[in-house]
Design a protein around this motif. Structure first.
Motif, PDB file in Angstrom:
ATOM      1  N   VAL A 143      -5.853 -35.146   0.089  1.00 58.55           N
ATOM      2  CA  VAL A 143      -4.481 -35.607  -0.108  1.00 58.55           C
ATOM      3  C   VAL A 143      -4.410 -36.290  -1.467  1.00 58.55           C
ATOM      4  O   VAL A 143      -4.868 -37.413  -1.635  1.00 58.55           O
ATOM      5  CB  VAL A 143      -4.048 -36.584   1.011  1.00 58.55           C
ATOM      6  CG1 VAL A 143      -2.628 -37.091   0.758  1.00 58.55           C
ATOM      7  CG2 VAL A 143      -4.123 -35.901   2.362  1.00 58.55           C
ATOM      8  N   ASP A 144      -3.892 -35.562  -2.450  1.00 58.93           N
ATOM      9  CA  ASP A 144      -3.758 -36.142  -3.786  1.00 58.93           C
ATOM     10  C   ASP A 144      -2.277 -36.343  -4.092  1.00 58.93           C
ATOM     11  O   ASP A 144      -1.435 -36.208  -3.211  1.00 58.93           O
ATOM     12  CB  ASP A 144      -4.438 -35.233  -4.821  1.00 58.93           C
ATOM     13  CG  ASP A 144      -3.866 -33.826  -4.801  1.00 58.93           C
ATOM     14  OD1 ASP A 144      -2.834 -33.606  -4.124  1.00 58.93           O
ATOM     15  OD2 ASP A 144      -4.431 -32.946  -5.458  1.00 58.93           O
ATOM     16  N   THR A 145      -1.962 -36.654  -5.348  1.00 59.34           N
ATOM     17  CA  THR A 145      -0.557 -36.956  -5.660  1.00 59.34           C
ATOM     18  C   THR A 145       0.346 -35.744  -5.462  1.00 59.34           C
ATOM     19  O   THR A 145       1.502 -35.901  -5.090  1.00 59.34           O
ATOM     20  CB  THR A 145      -0.410 -37.444  -7.129  1.00 59.34           C
ATOM     21  OG1 THR A 145      -0.957 -36.461  -7.998  1.00 59.34           O
ATOM     22  CG2 THR A 145      -1.125 -38.760  -7.342  1.00 59.34           C
ATOM     23  N   LEU A 146      -0.211 -34.551  -5.689  1.00 60.03           N
ATOM     24  CA  LEU A 146       0.615 -33.359  -5.527  1.00 60.03           C
ATOM     25  C   LEU A 146       0.959 -33.137  -4.061  1.00 60.03           C
ATOM     26  O   LEU A 146       2.106 -32.874  -3.702  1.00 60.03           O
ATOM     27  CB  LEU A 146      -0.109 -32.133  -6.102  1.00 60.03           C
ATOM     28  CG  LEU A 146       0.730 -30.874  -6.163  1.00 60.03           C
ATOM     29  CD1 LEU A 146       1.848 -31.014  -7.187  1.00 60.03           C
ATOM     30  CD2 LEU A 146      -0.128 -29.654  -6.508  1.00 60.03           C
TER      31      LEU A 146
END
Ligand SMILES: Nc1ncnc2c1ncn2[C@@H]1O[C@H](COP(=O)(O)OP(=O)(O)OP(=O)(O)O)[C@@H](O)[C@H]1O
Ligand SMILES: [Mg+2]
Lengths: 134, 285
Positions: B215-218
């Protein structure tokens, strides 16, 4: 710090970002990083690799398994020959984006790893070095 | 310009069955016929058809330029052959070998035909070799294109497969996300979820991210957009499956999921959804 094994990984597309994450997860496992540290490192990779692809117009990730005394870690260098960052302080500010991101990638990546160094200037490309220890 | 000499074409025509036999024997020796994904009869028929096309086209065609009309039929034939092999999972080597293994029998034939004329022999060997190389390359290109088509179709199928919206209860939908959440997938997912909310008149949607490795910013941005869209439709959204390591990463990344209801797992999310719908679950006496 001495390097035990190293290599380079191309970052040209979003697909490469995914593959890069998978490659680093393997390295993190090899260095005995705990699950939460693996996840943090991989997330930082996702951010920096995507920045290199999106803003840097593609780049490379140098990886190395490093050793210092008894501890082992993963060191990564994200390099691109893109436009560079005119104001690093601003770019590192939470919430600042020149595009339509959340503006958390760079600052977040810094908080997710143990060592973080960024070098960039207009016309000089960008180079971010990170290390995560076990 | 390397159109084959008439004598070469005649020799091929006259010795068709011998050439075919030698060609098939060569394929057999290389192990091309011992693959159960393709039958010997099929390969024999293809060999025969191809040899006829080759003779017909080289009688009029310019070997140096396969893009010309004379070669259209041969090209099409090889494209179909490549596609059928790609679909069966045979590899490019196997497919290209079909063409390249015709070289030996043809060269042997030329040796006989031009026994007394070494200059003509070397010219014709060169011409045939060049022609078969070009046809072989065309086959490989066609094969790769077919493989890419196969992969693309599989990706599209996966895209839909991996986004099943399930009804957990009256008014409660769940979307178990699995794998990488790229922009394209999120778009598909969001559309099918919003569609189902309308169709079923649901007022709670649970997005479960247990199967999302990073789960990253994108991903966060995609999730936030989806949640906003769901709310605009008058429904509520719960995100479940936030594992401990993901929770810690989200905090360090600085993501603010403040406005979103999150639960550690799908069961907790369902319990909350039921509660909100005014339902309670009790053990039967
Ligand atoms: N490799 C790079 N080359 C040029 N500019 C960059 C590079 N990396 C970051 N930047 C600049 O720094 C800004 C901040 O980057 P950061 O990753 O923090 O946020 P973002 O990419 O805009 O959004 P997010 O990562 O949250 O989706 C970017 O908007 C971009 O202008
Ligand atoms: Mg970014």
């Amino acid at each position: 710090m001495s390097s035990m094994r190293s290599g380079t990984f191309a970052l040209r597309s979003e697909q490469d970002v995914v593959l890069g994450r998978q490659a680093v997860r393997k390295l993190a496992l090899e260095c005995g990083l705990r699950l939460v540290d693996q996840t943090k490192l991989v997330t930082a990779v996702s951010e920096l690799a995507r920045n290199a692809v999106i803003y840097g117009g593609g780049g490379d990730m140098d990886w190395a398994i490093v050793e210092e005394g008894a501890r082992k870690g993963v060191q990564l260098v994200f390099r691109d020959n893109g436009p560079g960052i005119p104001d690093i302080k601003q770019a590192m500010t939470d919430g600042w984006t020149s595009g339509n991101g959340l503006g958390l990638g760079l600052a977040g990546a810094k908080r997710l790893v143990d060592q973080f160094d960024i070098q960039s200037a207009p016309g000089q490309g960008t180079r971010v070095t990170i290390t995560k220890w076990n | 310009m390397s159109i084959l000499k008439q004598a070469t074409i005649d020799a091929i025509k006259q010795n068709e069955s011998a050439l075919l036999t030698a060609w098939i024997a060569g394929l057999e020796q290389e192990g091309s016929l011992s693959d159960n994904r393709i039958t010997r009869d099929e390969v024999s028929a293809q060999a025969k058809d191809f040899l006829r096309l080759l003779v017909a086209a080289s009688a009029v065609g310019d070997a140096a330029d396969l893009s010309r009309g004379e070669w259209a039929e041969s090209r099409q034939f090889l494209e179909l052959l490549s596609r059928s092999r790609a679909q069966r999972g045979l590899d490019s080597q196997h497919t290209a070998r079909f063409i390249f293994s015709l070289k030996r029998p043809l060269f042997d034939q030329l040796q006989t035909t031009y026994a007394g004329d070494p200059k003509a022999l070397s010219n014709e060997v060169w011409a045939v070799s060049e022609l078969l190389d070009l046809l072989g390359m065309h086959t490989i290109r066609a094969f790769q294109k077919s493989r890419e088509e196969v992969i693309m179709r599989q990706q599209e199928e996966l895209l839909e497969l991996s986004t099943p919206v399930v009804k957990l209860w009256d008014g409660v939908l769940a979307l178990p996300m699995i794998g990488t959440l790229d922009s394209q997938r999120t778009q598909v997912v969001m559309e099918s979820l919003l569609q189902r909310i309308v169709e079923t008149g649901s007022d709670i949607a649970i997005i479960d991210i247990t199967g999302v490795p990073t789960v990253d910013t994108l991903v966060a941005q995609h999730l936030l957009k989806t949640v906003t869209a769901i709310r605009l439709m008058g429904a509520d959204c719960i995100i479940s499956g936030i594992r401990p390591q993901i929770a810690q990463t989200i905090v360090h990344l600085g993501l603010d999921l403040g406005g979103i209801v999150t639960k550690a797992n799908l069961a907790d999310a369902l319990a909350l959804a039921l509660k909100r719908s005014g339902l309670t679950v009790t053990r039967a006496e």
